[in-house]
Design a protein around this motif. Structure first.
Motif, PDB file in Angstrom:
ATOM      1  N   LYS A   1       0.944  -1.069   0.094  1.00 15.15           N
ATOM      2  CA  LYS A   1      -0.146  -0.041  -0.096  1.00 15.15           C
ATOM      3  C   LYS A   1       0.912   1.184   0.039  1.00 15.15           C
ATOM      4  N   VAL A   2       0.169   2.510  -0.408  1.00 11.85           N
ATOM      5  CA  VAL A   2       1.122   3.362  -0.295  1.00 11.85           C
ATOM      6  C   VAL A   2       1.272   3.977   1.260  1.00 11.85           C
ATOM      7  N   ILE A   3       2.712   4.064   1.520  1.00 14.80           N
ATOM      8  CA  ILE A   3       3.015   4.493   2.760  1.00 14.80           C
ATOM      9  C   ILE A   3       3.919   5.687   2.756  1.00 14.80           C
ATOM     10  N   PRO A   4       4.432   6.519   3.966  1.00 14.92           N
ATOM     11  CA  PRO A   4       5.819   7.023   3.957  1.00 14.92           C
ATOM     12  C   PRO A   4       6.724   6.446   3.910  1.00 14.92           C
ATOM     13  N   VAL A   5       7.884   6.793   3.219  1.00 14.08           N
ATOM     14  CA  VAL A   5       9.184   5.837   3.405  1.00 14.08           C
ATOM     15  C   VAL A   5      10.384   7.055   3.321  1.00 14.08           C
ATOM     16  N   GLN A   6      11.470   7.003   4.019  1.00 15.55           N
ATOM     17  CA  GLN A   6      12.359   7.928   4.140  1.00 15.55           C
ATOM     18  C   GLN A   6      13.992   7.361   4.043  1.00 15.55           C
ATOM     19  N   GLN A   7      13.964   6.058   4.362  1.00 15.24           N
ATOM     20  CA  GLN A   7      15.282   5.421   4.468  1.00 15.24           C
ATOM     21  C   GLN A   7      15.704   4.211   3.820  1.00 15.24           C
ATOM     22  N   PHE A   8      16.575   3.971   3.054  1.00 13.59           N
ATOM     23  CA  PHE A   8      16.730   2.808   2.123  1.00 13.59           C
ATOM     24  C   PHE A   8      18.045   2.293   2.470  1.00 13.59           C
ATOM     25  N   MET A   9      18.130   0.958   2.786  1.00 17.10           N
ATOM     26  CA  MET A   9      19.377   0.113   3.325  1.00 17.10           C
ATOM     27  C   MET A   9      19.676  -1.101   2.180  1.00 17.10           C
ATOM     28  N   VAL A  10      20.833  -0.996   1.696  1.00 14.09           N
ATOM     29  CA  VAL A  10      21.163  -2.393   0.865  1.00 14.09           C
ATOM     30  C   VAL A  10      22.522  -2.964   1.544  1.00 14.09           C
ATOM     31  N   SER A  11      22.355  -4.056   1.898  1.00 17.94           N
ATOM     32  CA  SER A  11      23.540  -4.767   2.524  1.00 17.94           C
ATOM     33  C   SER A  11      24.455  -5.425   1.618  1.00 17.94           C
ATOM     34  N   TYR A  12      25.134  -5.165   1.181  1.00 21.89           N
ATOM     35  CA  TYR A  12      26.090  -5.598  -0.161  1.00 21.89           C
ATOM     36  C   TYR A  12      27.272  -6.769   0.678  1.00 21.89           C
ATOM     37  N   LEU A  13      27.783  -7.447   0.102  1.00 23.82           N
ATOM     38  CA  LEU A  13      28.930  -8.220   0.427  1.00 23.82           C
ATOM     39  C   LEU A  13      30.056  -7.714  -0.567  1.00 23.82           C
ATOM     40  N   ARG A  14      31.184  -7.527   0.128  1.00 24.37           N
ATOM     41  CA  ARG A  14      32.510  -7.391  -0.782  1.00 24.37           C
ATOM     42  C   ARG A  14      33.536  -8.293  -0.159  1.00 24.37           C
ATOM     43  N   ASP A  15      33.610  -9.292  -1.333  1.00 22.87           N
ATOM     44  CA  ASP A  15      34.628 -10.289  -1.265  1.00 22.87           C
ATOM     45  C   ASP A  15      35.494 -10.799  -2.403  1.00 22.87           C
ATOM     46  N   PRO A  16      36.560 -10.056  -2.500  1.00 22.79           N
ATOM     47  CA  PRO A  16      37.515  -9.741  -3.706  1.00 22.79           C
ATOM     48  C   PRO A  16      37.840 -11.007  -4.274  1.00 22.79           C
ATOM     49  N   ILE A  17      38.226 -12.018  -3.644  1.00 22.10           N
ATOM     50  CA  ILE A  17      38.679 -13.341  -4.156  1.00 22.10           C
ATOM     51  C   ILE A  17      37.736 -14.138  -5.038  1.00 22.10           C
ATOM     52  N   PRO A  18      36.603 -14.231  -4.575  1.00 28.62           N
ATOM     53  CA  PRO A  18      35.447 -14.844  -5.527  1.00 28.62           C
ATOM     54  C   PRO A  18      34.849 -13.611  -6.339  1.00 28.62           C
ATOM     55  N   TRP A  19      35.624 -12.693  -6.411  1.00 28.30           N
ATOM     56  CA  TRP A  19      35.072 -11.497  -7.420  1.00 28.30           C
ATOM     57  C   TRP A  19      33.841 -10.739  -7.277  1.00 28.30           C
ATOM     58  N   SER A  20      33.707 -10.838  -5.702  1.00 23.78           N
ATOM     59  CA  SER A  20      32.323  -9.976  -5.476  1.00 23.78           C
ATOM     60  C   SER A  20      32.826  -8.641  -4.854  1.00 23.78           C
ATOM     61  N   GLU A  21      32.393  -7.597  -5.481  1.00 26.68           N
ATOM     62  CA  GLU A  21      32.698  -6.151  -5.149  1.00 26.68           C
ATOM     63  C   GLU A  21      31.496  -5.413  -4.960  1.00 26.68           C
ATOM     64  N   LEU A  22      31.588  -4.267  -4.564  1.00 22.07           N
ATOM     65  CA  LEU A  22      30.397  -3.236  -4.420  1.00 22.07           C
ATOM     66  C   LEU A  22      30.168  -2.683  -5.768  1.00 22.07           C
ATOM     67  N   PRO A  23      28.951  -2.262  -5.997  1.00 23.42           N
ATOM     68  CA  PRO A  23      28.508  -2.010  -7.205  1.00 23.42           C
ATOM     69  C   PRO A  23      29.239  -0.570  -7.807  1.00 23.42           C
ATOM     70  N   ASP A  24      29.575  -0.356  -9.099  1.00 25.89           N
ATOM     71  CA  ASP A  24      29.900   0.977  -9.678  1.00 25.89           C
ATOM     72  C   ASP A  24      29.022   1.939  -9.197  1.00 25.89           C
ATOM     73  N   ARG A  25      27.667   1.816  -9.274  1.00 23.01           N
ATOM     74  CA  ARG A  25      26.832   2.772  -8.823  1.00 23.01           C
ATOM     75  C   ARG A  25      25.438   2.226  -8.368  1.00 23.01           C
ATOM     76  N   ALA A  26      24.719   2.665  -7.664  1.00 23.20           N
ATOM     77  CA  ALA A  26      23.198   2.264  -7.299  1.00 23.20           C
ATOM     78  C   ALA A  26      22.181   3.615  -6.878  1.00 23.20           C
ATOM     79  N   SER A  27      21.183   3.462  -7.295  1.00 18.47           N
ATOM     80  CA  SER A  27      20.125   4.502  -7.277  1.00 18.47           C
ATOM     81  C   SER A  27      18.698   3.934  -6.657  1.00 18.47           C
ATOM     82  N   ILE A  28      17.935   4.688  -6.226  1.00 14.86           N
ATOM     83  CA  ILE A  28      16.605   4.551  -5.820  1.00 14.86           C
ATOM     84  C   ILE A  28      15.809   5.215  -6.368  1.00 14.86           C
ATOM     85  N   SER A  29      14.500   4.724  -6.662  1.00 11.79           N
ATOM     86  CA  SER A  29      13.379   5.377  -7.395  1.00 11.79           C
ATOM     87  C   SER A  29      12.161   4.878  -6.772  1.00 11.79           C
TER      88      SER A  29
END
Length: 604
Positions: A511-539
C-alpha cells in the motif's frame, strides 16, 4: 714446555686449515635464511630489449645468486590466431614484436652467464573459460604445444645447450576448476600427450608445472590428494619439477595457511620418486596491483623453505628489477642476500598532511614528501588507524602512470555514532619499514541514524535479471526476510548474487505509505570476485508504472587492509518522508564481477 708450544702451533694450524676450507666450500654458502633461485619473466616485458638490456637483466639475477629463469608468453593463441615471439615456419602463425626475437636474446645471454632457462610453448587464453574436464579442447592444445616445442628445440637447443634447460607447462591449474579425480584424469592424459611426444622425438627436458590454490574453495588435503593421483598416472621423470604458486600475492591463500598447504603437497610429491618440489613465491599485491615491500616477501620465503627443495618467484624481473622499477628494491634484496637481514634505515616522516572536503563526506588527502626520498618506496594512509591506502612507486611496464605519490581521494563509510575521522600518513621503505606518522587531521562526517520502522520485511518483490544459478532466490523471499548472512562469504545461502549484469529489485510495500530511508546490505569478497557496485540508485512509485528517482546509494572507498569478506550496509536517507508503494533499486555491477545482497530494507 715444548709440548705446550707444539700443541698450540698444531691448534692454530687446524683453525687456519678449517677457516680456509670453510671459506672455499659449500658450507659457507649453506645459509639458514632462504633466498630465491630464479624468476619467471613474461616476454611482453622484454619486447623492446636489445642484447645489452638482456645481459643487464640477467646480471641482476646472477648477482643475487639466482640460477634459473622461466620465460612465458613465447607464443599465444586467441581464437584461431596464434602469435609467436620467434620466427615460426608455420605460415599461419603471426610474428610478435617485429624482428626482435626475445627467446634468442635470452638464451644467448643466459648461456654466457650460466643461467638455466625453462621455456613455455603455447598458451590459449580460452583456458580461463573452459571446464576442467574438457578433454577434447585440452588435448588439441597439446598438439599445438608439441609443434611449437619441436620448433623451439630445433631452433635453439643445439645453439645454447647449457641455457636451454627445460620446458614450462603454461596452463595454471587450480582447485576451483580442477577439484575432481575426473578433472585430473583429463589433465594427466593431456600431459602425457605432451610428454610422450617430447620423449619419442628426443626433445624431452625437465618440465616445470606451477599451479595455484585457493583456500576458500577447498582444503590442502583434498588438493594434495588430487595431485598425488595425477602423479601416479603421468609420465613424469626424475628431475621434473612441481612448483606451486604460493598464492599470497593473488590473495587466494593467507600467510598463516602457506606452510600447511605446502606441507600437504610435499607429501604428495614424495610419492613420486625423483620429482622435485619447489615453491613459486609471489612478489606482488593484488589489492593495488603493485610491488610488495620485501618484508612480506621474506615472510613467504621463511614459511615455504622448510617444505621445499628450492624457491623461485613471480617475478623478480617485473616487480624488483631496476630495469622496471626503482633500484631500491634490488639494493635492499641484495643486502639481504649478503647479510641475511634487510637494511633498516630511519625514515623521515611526511609533512603537511591536509584533508579538504571535495563534497559532503568526500575528501582529498594530500601531503608533502620529506626532504630525503631516495629510501622511500611509498606511503600508507590511515583513517582512525585503519590502513585505507598504500601508494607504491610504480613499475615502468605494468604500472599505473596515473597513480600519484602524495594524493588520494577517500569516501569513508558512514556509520552509526561516528561523527568524525582522523587521518595520518606514514612513509614506507623498500624493506617494509615505516616512518613516524605525519601530523593528524580530523574531519567531521555525517553519522548514520537508523530510522525505527522496517516497512519492507517479508514484502514481495520482482528481480530483473534473475540471479546467477549458483546464488539464486527461487521463491523471491530472501531479500526481504530479515535474515542476514552469518558469515561474510558467498557460501552463505542468505546472499543472492548476480554476475556482470546490472540488476533491478522492485519491492511492493502492499500500500502507499511514507518512506524515508533505504538500506542495501552488500557483500564485498574480492577473491571470488564479489565487489560493491559501480553505482546504485533508488526510485519510487505509487502505481508501479511511473517511477521517480529520489537519490543515489553512496558507494564508499574500500580500505587497502580489507582483503577478505566484509559486509557493507549502505544507506540513502531522505530529508523528509515521501509516499510510495513501490521502491526500486537499480544497481550496476562492476564489469566481470558479482554483486551479492542479503537484505534490502525500507524504513520510516
Amino acid at each position: 714446555m715444548w709440548n705446550k708450544k707444539f700443541i698450540s702451533i698444531i691448534l692454530i694450524l687446524v683453525v687456519l686449515l678449517f677457516t680456509l676450507m670453510y671459506f672455499n666450500s659449500p658450507l659457507r654458502n649453506n645459509k639458514n635464511y632462504p633466498i630465491v633461485d630464479g624468476s619467471f619473466i613474461q616476454l611482453d616485458l622484454t619486447q623492446n630489449w636489445n642484447s645489452d638490456k638482456w645481459e643487464k637483466e640477467l646480471l641482476y639475477l646472477k648477482e643475487n645468486k639466482m640460477n634459473y629463469l622461466i620465460i612465458t608468453n613465447v607464443s599465444q593463441t586467441e581464437g584461431d590466431i596464434t602469435k609467436t615471439c620467434y620466427k615460426s615456419k608455420n605460415k599461419s602463425f603471426q610474428k610478435l614484436y617485429g624482428n626482435i626475437d626475445p627467446v634468442e636474446l635470452c638464451l644467448k645471454n643466459a648461456e654466457k652467464l650460466n643461467i638455466k632457462v625453462f621455456i613455455d610453448t603455447n598458451f590459449n587464453s580460452q583456458w580461463w573459460q573452459i571446464s576442467g574436464n574438457d578433454s577434447l579442447w585440452l588435448n588439441s592444445q597439446m598438439e599445438r604445444a608439441n609443434l611449437i616445442a619441436s620448433e623451439l628445440y630445433e631452433n635453439y637447443h643445439s645453439k645454447y645447450p647449457n641455457a636451454f634447460y627445460g620446458w614450462y607447462f603454461p596452463y595454471e591449474v587450480d582447485n576451483a576448476k580442477f577439484n575432481k579425480l575426473s578433472d585430473f584424469d583429463t589433465l594427466s592424459n593431456a600431459l602425457n600427450i605432451h610428454l610422450n611426444y617430447l620423449d619419442k622425438n628426443h626433445k624431452r627436458l625437465p618440465i616445470l608445472l606451477s599451479p595455484f590454490m585457493n583456500s576458500s574453495v577447498g582444503t590442502a588435503k583434498e588438493y594434495a590428494s588430487n595431485w598425488e593421483y595425477l602423479f601416479s598416472k603421468t609420465n613424469f621423470k626424475s628431475g621434473d619439477i612441481f612448483c606451486p604458486q604460493d598464492s599470497i600475492g593473488s590473495g587466494r591463500l593467507k600467510l598463516d595457511e602457506v606452510n600447511s598447504w605446502y606441507t600437504a603437497l610435499r607429501k604428495a610429491v614424495s610419492k613420486k620418486p625423483g620429482m622435485l618440489f619447489w615453491a613459486n613465491t609471489e612478489t606482488f599485491d593484488y589489492v593495488n596491483n603493485s610491488t610488495v615491500p620485501l618484508d612480506r616477501f621474506l615472510k613467504q620465503l621463511k614459511l615455504e623453505q622448510p617444505t621445499v627443495d628450492n624457491i623461485i618467484c613471480f617475478s623478480y624481473n617485473h616487480y624488483y628489477s631496476p630495469n622496471n622499477i626503482s633500484n631500491g628494491f634490488n639494493e635492499a634484496y641484495s643486502y639481504y642476500v649478503k647479510n641475511g637481514k634487510l637494511p633498516n634505515e630511519k625514515l623521515n616522516m611526511p609533512q603537511n598532511l591536509n584533508v579538504a572536503a571535495i563534497e559532503k563526506n568526500k575528501f582529498k588527502i594530500t601531503w608533502q614528501a620529506p626532504k630525503r626520498t631516495d629510501n622511500i618506496c611509498g606511503y600508507e594512509v590511515y583513517r582512525d588507524n585503519i590502513l585505507i591506502s598504500r601508494i607504491m612507486v610504480q613499475r615502468k611496464y605494468g604500472g599505473d602512470p596515473k597513480v600519484s605519490s602524495n594524493t588520494i581521494v577517500d569516501i569513508p563509510i558512514l556509520k552509526e555514532n561516528v561523527k568524525s575521522y582522523t587521518y595520518k600518513v606514514r612513509a614506507l621503505d623498500f624493506s617494509g619499514n615505516l616512518s613516524k606518522p605525519s601530523n593528524l587531521v580530523t574531519v567531521n562526517v555525517d553519522s548514520i541514524k537508523k530510522l525505527p520502522n522496517i516497512v519492507s520485511k517479508n514484502c514481495t518483490y520482482t528481480l530483473s535479471p534473475m540471479p546467477h544459478e549458483n546464488y539464486n532466490d527461487p521463491k523471491l523471499t530472501k531479500i526481504t526476510d530479515g535474515k542476514y548472512s552469518s558469515i561474510n562469504s558467498v557460501k552463505d545461502k542468505n546472499f543472492t548474487g548476480w554476475y556482470n549484469d546490472p540488476l533491478d529489485i522492485t519491492i511492493d510495500l502492499g500500500k502507499v505509505i511514507p518512506v524515508q530511508q533505504f538500506m542495501v546490505s552488500y557483500l564485498r569478497d574480492p577473491i571470488p570476485w564479489s565487489e560493491l557496485p559501480d553505482r546504485a540508485s533508488i526510485s519510487i512509485s505509487q502505481d508501479g508504472i511511473n517511477f521517480t528517482p529520489v537519490g543515489f546509494i553512496r558507494i564508499p572507498s574500500i580500505p587497502f587492509s580489507d582483503r577478505y569478506g566484509s559486509k557493507y550496509p549502505l544507506y540513502l536517507t531522505l530529508d523528509t518522508p515521501i509516499n510510495a508503494r513501490y521502491v526500486r533499486l537499480f544497481s550496476v555491477t562492476k564489469a566481470n564481477h558479482y554483486t551479492f545482497i542479503d537484505e534490502f530494507e525500507i524504513r520510516n
